[in-house]
Design an enzyme around this catalytic site. Sequence first.
Site, PDB file in Angstrom:
ATOM      1  N   ASP A  74      12.542  37.716 -28.409  1.00  0.00           N
ATOM      2  CA  ASP A  74      12.872  37.557 -27.000  1.00  0.00           C
ATOM      3  C   ASP A  74      12.075  36.381 -26.453  1.00  0.00           C
ATOM      4  O   ASP A  74      10.864  36.335 -26.586  1.00  0.00           O
ATOM      5  CB  ASP A  74      12.491  38.862 -26.281  1.00  0.00           C
ATOM      6  CG  ASP A  74      13.085  38.959 -24.895  1.00  0.00           C
ATOM      7  OD1 ASP A  74      13.453  37.914 -24.335  1.00  0.00           O
ATOM      8  OD2 ASP A  74      13.182  40.087 -24.382  1.00  0.00           O
ATOM      9  N   HIS A  92      12.342  35.222 -23.165  1.00  0.00           N
ATOM     10  CA  HIS A  92      12.337  35.223 -21.690  1.00  0.00           C
ATOM     11  C   HIS A  92      10.907  35.213 -21.149  1.00  0.00           C
ATOM     12  O   HIS A  92      10.208  36.217 -21.192  1.00  0.00           O
ATOM     13  CB  HIS A  92      13.094  36.437 -21.162  1.00  0.00           C
ATOM     14  CG  HIS A  92      14.554  36.350 -21.431  1.00  0.00           C
ATOM     15  ND1 HIS A  92      15.143  36.945 -22.515  1.00  0.00           N
ATOM     16  CD2 HIS A  92      15.541  35.709 -20.771  1.00  0.00           C
ATOM     17  CE1 HIS A  92      16.443  36.676 -22.510  1.00  0.00           C
ATOM     18  NE2 HIS A  92      16.711  35.930 -21.465  1.00  0.00           N
TER      19      HIS A  92
END
Lengths: 137, 454
Positions: A11, A13
Amino acid sequence: MKVVIGVVGNDIHVVANRLIELSLGARGFEVFNLGVNTYLEEFFDAAVETNADVLLISSLNGEAEGWSREVKLLRSKYKTLDKLVMVIGGNLVVGTASAEEIVPKYKKYGFDLVFHQVDLNTGLDALEVYLGERKIS
Amino acid sequence: MSLLQQEREIILSNEHVDNFDFAEVEDFIRNADKNLFISHHFKNKTKMLVQPRGGFPTYKKQFALSEFFVEANVDVLPLTIDSNTRLNDYATAKKMLRLSEENDVDMLNGYPLVTHGYRTTRKMVTHFNKPVSLRHGTPDARLLIETALASGIFDIEGGPITYLLPYSKNFPLDKAFLYWKYVEKICANYSKLNEPINRESFGALTATLVPPAITIVIQLLEMMLSLEEGVKSFSVSFSQTGSMNQDIVMGAVIKKLSRKYADAINCSDAVINLVYHQWMGAFPTNKDYAEQLINMSTVIAAMVGADKIITKTREEASGIPTKEANAKTVANTQYTLRILNGLPNIVDEEEEEILTLEVRAIMEAVLNDSADTLWRKVFNSIKSGIIDVPFSPHIINHNEMITIRDAKKNIRIIKRGNVPIPDRCFEYERGQCDLTKDTTSMVNDIIHDIGIMQ
């Protein structure tokens, strides 16, 4: 109080991760930010290395669930992590599910506090309350 | 044989490339139709060029998307590359392409150009006879760009900084500089054969509260890195900030300074263009609102005086857009540009002066680094935090700079970290903001400032 933070798995983000770092800093925590794209082993290694009180894992794309299944097994391999408070937050499911379904599941995986789609400061308030209560008992 | 040619032969000889014919590719570019070169269109344009984004895994769907765009009167076609190819994982791209073709479901988020190869892709490019812009995000783009150029794609986006700091956690930055140096050299060499190949930097960066000074510095540096290898046509770019005035100021400063810094390294013959990205941050989920936002971006691009605009779609918040939605934005944007006449000329001298001083101070610090080559100076400056990109996931980035929006929604620097923002400018920036708040309410403001358009 020392906290290790980071985003689990593949991930990338980063926005919330930076904001968590800022907010924890403002609340007086000493923050060790591993950033995005962090694997479970790296979290536990960092917790040992920094002698952290809290491990705060976050996820946005929902892949945390896949990783969290291995938390207990992995943690048991480390000898010095008995007192570590385990927190997970963010968006904790791929697709949609309610907090009622998700929270018990993650507690079973070995987390003390679980925040699914909870506002950042609400979550950190709850963390501080939890740490305060633990100190007293 | 030159060292560069030796490296090319290594890059182009592997199981993912079907017999790269150097002489044939050179002949193709030498005799290619001028319409394929965006640099040719920039030279002769009478209006802002409109370019959407878009890439599908299969040839068939990419062809259909391009047909839709052409019907919507597109000026520049996009070719967006899938994430596996971006990370040089051609084996997975190949597998996913086969699955996409067999099951009629898209298993890739873009067009796997290396897997399709240049012979196939060139058929599509020459069929439409429009300039094609390559959109990717690749730190090591050597094979991808060789394939793109051989396919007739003569507008190449990216750069060692702008394709690394927003996209990667730990790809080595020094390697990215060297891989992109290869790309610049190839583009420069082919530029001698016909119209110049255009290189474009990706100024949107993380699209999250990046202050104009940082964006412009990185645009200037990637431009210089490209021009010093012999590239003759370069596009600097930035994305909508959230404040119309800040966009206009940024446009004015970047145009002036890009010319100055190009001239200063003896590249007066290079053509510099300005590209504007419609809002790159979080989009409203309401599709009608999204269209309003897109329309407003077009108006600002016109006020900025951009040479090309890159569009979004009404489906931005929900994922990869359909070809219908994508083509609709192109048609709408062309319409807005057609009716948008008699624009006022707005100049904000004070803001321009502050921004120019900031950019010059950072550039001076970078160029004064003791390293012997430009890329090493830039590398050292990023490492030491002289250049600091808010919200970059990369481990080399300092993350010490903090920015928020002022009352007029301008992005302001309230903590400069190691970035050498002159005191006068720093006081001015902070002076626009309410700094009496505690960090918790500041963090809430930042969250709000990021989601400003939702």
